[in-house]
Design a protein around this motif. Sequence first.
Motif, PDB file in Angstrom:
ATOM      1  N   GLY A 217       0.799  -1.206   0.000  1.00 18.90           N
ATOM      2  CA  GLY A 217       0.000   0.000   0.000  1.00 18.90           C
ATOM      3  C   GLY A 217       0.837   1.263   0.000  1.00 18.90           C
ATOM      4  N   LYS A 218       0.160   2.359  -0.196  1.00 18.80           N
ATOM      5  CA  LYS A 218       0.824   3.664  -0.206  1.00 18.80           C
ATOM      6  C   LYS A 218       0.276   4.561   0.895  1.00 18.80           C
ATOM      7  CE  LYS A 218       1.928   3.305  -5.040  1.00 18.80           C
ATOM      8  NZ  LYS A 218       1.787   3.830  -6.388  1.00 18.80           N
ATOM      9  N   THR A 219      -0.475   3.964   1.830  1.00 19.43           N
ATOM     10  CA  THR A 219      -0.977   4.728   2.969  1.00 19.43           C
ATOM     11  C   THR A 219       0.179   5.187   3.834  1.00 19.43           C
ATOM     12  OG1 THR A 219      -2.987   3.417   2.965  1.00 19.43           O
ATOM     13  CG2 THR A 219      -2.519   4.652   4.968  1.00 19.43           C
ATOM     14  N   GLY A 220       1.167   4.322   3.995  1.00 14.46           N
ATOM     15  CA  GLY A 220       2.373   4.635   4.750  1.00 14.46           C
ATOM     16  C   GLY A 220       3.527   4.840   3.797  1.00 14.46           C
ATOM     17  N   PRO A 221       4.657   5.330   4.303  1.00  8.99           N
ATOM     18  CA  PRO A 221       5.806   5.583   3.435  1.00  8.99           C
ATOM     19  C   PRO A 221       6.459   4.292   2.941  1.00  8.99           C
ATOM     20  CG  PRO A 221       6.401   5.958   5.716  1.00  8.99           C
ATOM     21  CD  PRO A 221       4.917   5.702   5.685  1.00  8.99           C
ATOM     22  N   ASN A 222       7.171   4.406   1.833  1.00 11.54           N
ATOM     23  CA  ASN A 222       8.000   3.329   1.306  1.00 11.54           C
ATOM     24  C   ASN A 222       9.075   3.020   2.355  1.00 11.54           C
ATOM     25  OD1 ASN A 222       9.711   1.666  -0.178  1.00 11.54           O
ATOM     26  ND2 ASN A 222      10.285   3.237  -1.649  1.00 11.54           N
ATOM     27  N   LEU A 223       9.252   1.753   2.689  1.00 10.34           N
ATOM     28  CA  LEU A 223      10.201   1.393   3.743  1.00 10.34           C
ATOM     29  C   LEU A 223      11.554   0.950   3.210  1.00 10.34           C
ATOM     30  CD1 LEU A 223       7.839  -0.309   6.330  1.00 10.34           C
ATOM     31  CD2 LEU A 223       8.641   2.063   6.219  1.00 10.34           C
ATOM     32  N   TYR A 224      11.790   1.110   1.916  1.00  9.63           N
ATOM     33  CA  TYR A 224      13.116   0.818   1.389  1.00  9.63           C
ATOM     34  C   TYR A 224      14.105   1.806   2.009  1.00  9.63           C
ATOM     35  CZ  TYR A 224      16.976  -0.193  -1.722  1.00  9.63           C
ATOM     36  OH  TYR A 224      18.202  -0.569  -2.213  1.00  9.63           O
ATOM     37  N   GLY A 225      15.157   1.293   2.595  1.00 11.23           N
ATOM     38  CA  GLY A 225      16.179   2.147   3.185  1.00 11.23           C
ATOM     39  C   GLY A 225      15.814   2.761   4.525  1.00 11.23           C
ATOM     40  N   ILE A 226      14.807   2.227   5.193  1.00 15.44           N
ATOM     41  CA  ILE A 226      14.349   2.814   6.460  1.00 15.44           C
ATOM     42  C   ILE A 226      15.430   2.770   7.542  1.00 15.44           C
ATOM     43  CG2 ILE A 226      13.210   0.705   7.284  1.00 15.44           C
ATOM     44  CD1 ILE A 226      11.898   4.254   7.869  1.00 15.44           C
ATOM     45  N   VAL A 227      16.189   1.676   7.618  1.00 14.43           N
ATOM     46  CA  VAL A 227      17.239   1.583   8.636  1.00 14.43           C
ATOM     47  C   VAL A 227      18.395   2.467   8.182  1.00 14.43           C
ATOM     48  CG1 VAL A 227      18.806   0.065   9.913  1.00 14.43           C
ATOM     49  CG2 VAL A 227      16.544  -0.771   9.232  1.00 14.43           C
ATOM     50  N   GLY A 228      18.691   3.478   8.986  1.00 10.11           N
ATOM     51  CA  GLY A 228      19.733   4.434   8.658  1.00 10.11           C
ATOM     52  C   GLY A 228      19.190   5.738   8.088  1.00 10.11           C
ATOM     53  N   ARG A 229      17.879   5.823   7.915  1.00 11.25           N
ATOM     54  CA  ARG A 229      17.255   7.038   7.372  1.00 11.25           C
ATOM     55  C   ARG A 229      16.736   7.906   8.515  1.00 11.25           C
ATOM     56  NH1 ARG A 229      12.960   5.527   3.242  1.00 11.25           N
ATOM     57  NH2 ARG A 229      11.485   5.348   4.957  1.00 11.25           N
ATOM     58  N   ALA A 230      16.747   9.202   8.299  1.00  5.76           N
ATOM     59  CA  ALA A 230      16.195  10.126   9.287  1.00  5.76           C
ATOM     60  C   ALA A 230      14.683   9.934   9.378  1.00  5.76           C
ATOM     61  CB  ALA A 230      16.515  11.569   8.893  1.00  5.76           C
ATOM     62  N   ALA A 231      14.154   9.979  10.568  1.00  5.32           N
ATOM     63  CA  ALA A 231      12.706   9.835  10.774  1.00  5.32           C
ATOM     64  C   ALA A 231      11.967  10.975  10.094  1.00  5.32           C
ATOM     65  CB  ALA A 231      12.391   9.825  12.273  1.00  5.32           C
ATOM     66  N   GLY A 232      10.842  10.647   9.461  1.00  8.25           N
ATOM     67  CA  GLY A 232      10.005  11.668   8.842  1.00  8.25           C
ATOM     68  C   GLY A 232      10.582  12.279   7.586  1.00  8.25           C
ATOM     69  N   HIS A 233      11.415  11.530   6.857  1.00  4.48           N
ATOM     70  CA  HIS A 233      12.087  12.106   5.690  1.00  4.48           C
ATOM     71  C   HIS A 233      12.034  11.224   4.452  1.00  4.48           C
ATOM     72  CE1 HIS A 233      13.839  14.752   8.745  1.00  4.48           C
ATOM     73  NE2 HIS A 233      14.005  15.590   7.752  1.00  4.48           N
ATOM     74  N   GLU A 234      10.914  10.639   4.120  1.00  2.61           N
ATOM     75  CA  GLU A 234      10.789   9.894   2.868  1.00  2.61           C
ATOM     76  C   GLU A 234      10.187  10.847   1.840  1.00  2.61           C
ATOM     77  OE1 GLU A 234      10.626   7.096  -0.187  1.00  2.61           O
ATOM     78  OE2 GLU A 234      11.855   7.223   1.598  1.00  2.61           O
ATOM     79  N   GLU A 235      10.903  11.055   0.756  1.00  2.00           N
ATOM     80  CA  GLU A 235      10.475  11.964  -0.305  1.00  2.00           C
ATOM     81  C   GLU A 235       9.074  11.592  -0.799  1.00  2.00           C
ATOM     82  OE1 GLU A 235      10.960  15.274  -2.552  1.00  2.00           O
ATOM     83  OE2 GLU A 235      12.547  14.486  -1.286  1.00  2.00           O
TER      84      GLU A 235
END
Length: 156
Positions: free
Chosen positions: A51-69
């Motif tokens: 789904g697209k209700t939540g952000p794409n989780l690719y690369g989530i580990v090591g990413r700043a919180a609240g910063h998915e383009e």
Amino acid sequence: MKTSPIAILAALLVAAPSLAQDAANGEKEFRKCKACHMIQSPDGTDVVKGGKTGPNLYGIVGRAAGHEEGYKYSDALIKLGETGEIWNAADLEAYITDPNTFVEEKVGDASLKTKMTFKMNRNQADVVAFLAQHSPDAGGEAAAEAPAEAAEAPAE
């Protein structure tokens, strides 16, 4: 030299968090997440269609919180990101266990609420190990960062 049973037990307890994580099981558990989340690499390859209700989780580990383009985050996640939160295995485990409590403890504001209403009550370490496999900035050891306390969290 003979090794004492206590020394063996202590070594097993130290290794327990990394032994408890099973990325293959995490992939199965991620089925619960894909109603809202996908894992799609930057080149558009779907690792897990979702789904697209939540952000794409690719690369989530090591990413700043609240910063998915391209994703509109809640005020809670924006504030969390403003604290400098970088998602690591331990924090992701705590977040998916109880998102609002995690943000409240990190930000110090009980009035902030995340969009994530789902609370995962078991196999969090496995899901995070699976996500770490699809996180180039995880540094290879992100899944092993979870403290023993997280592995011992009681199931709901």
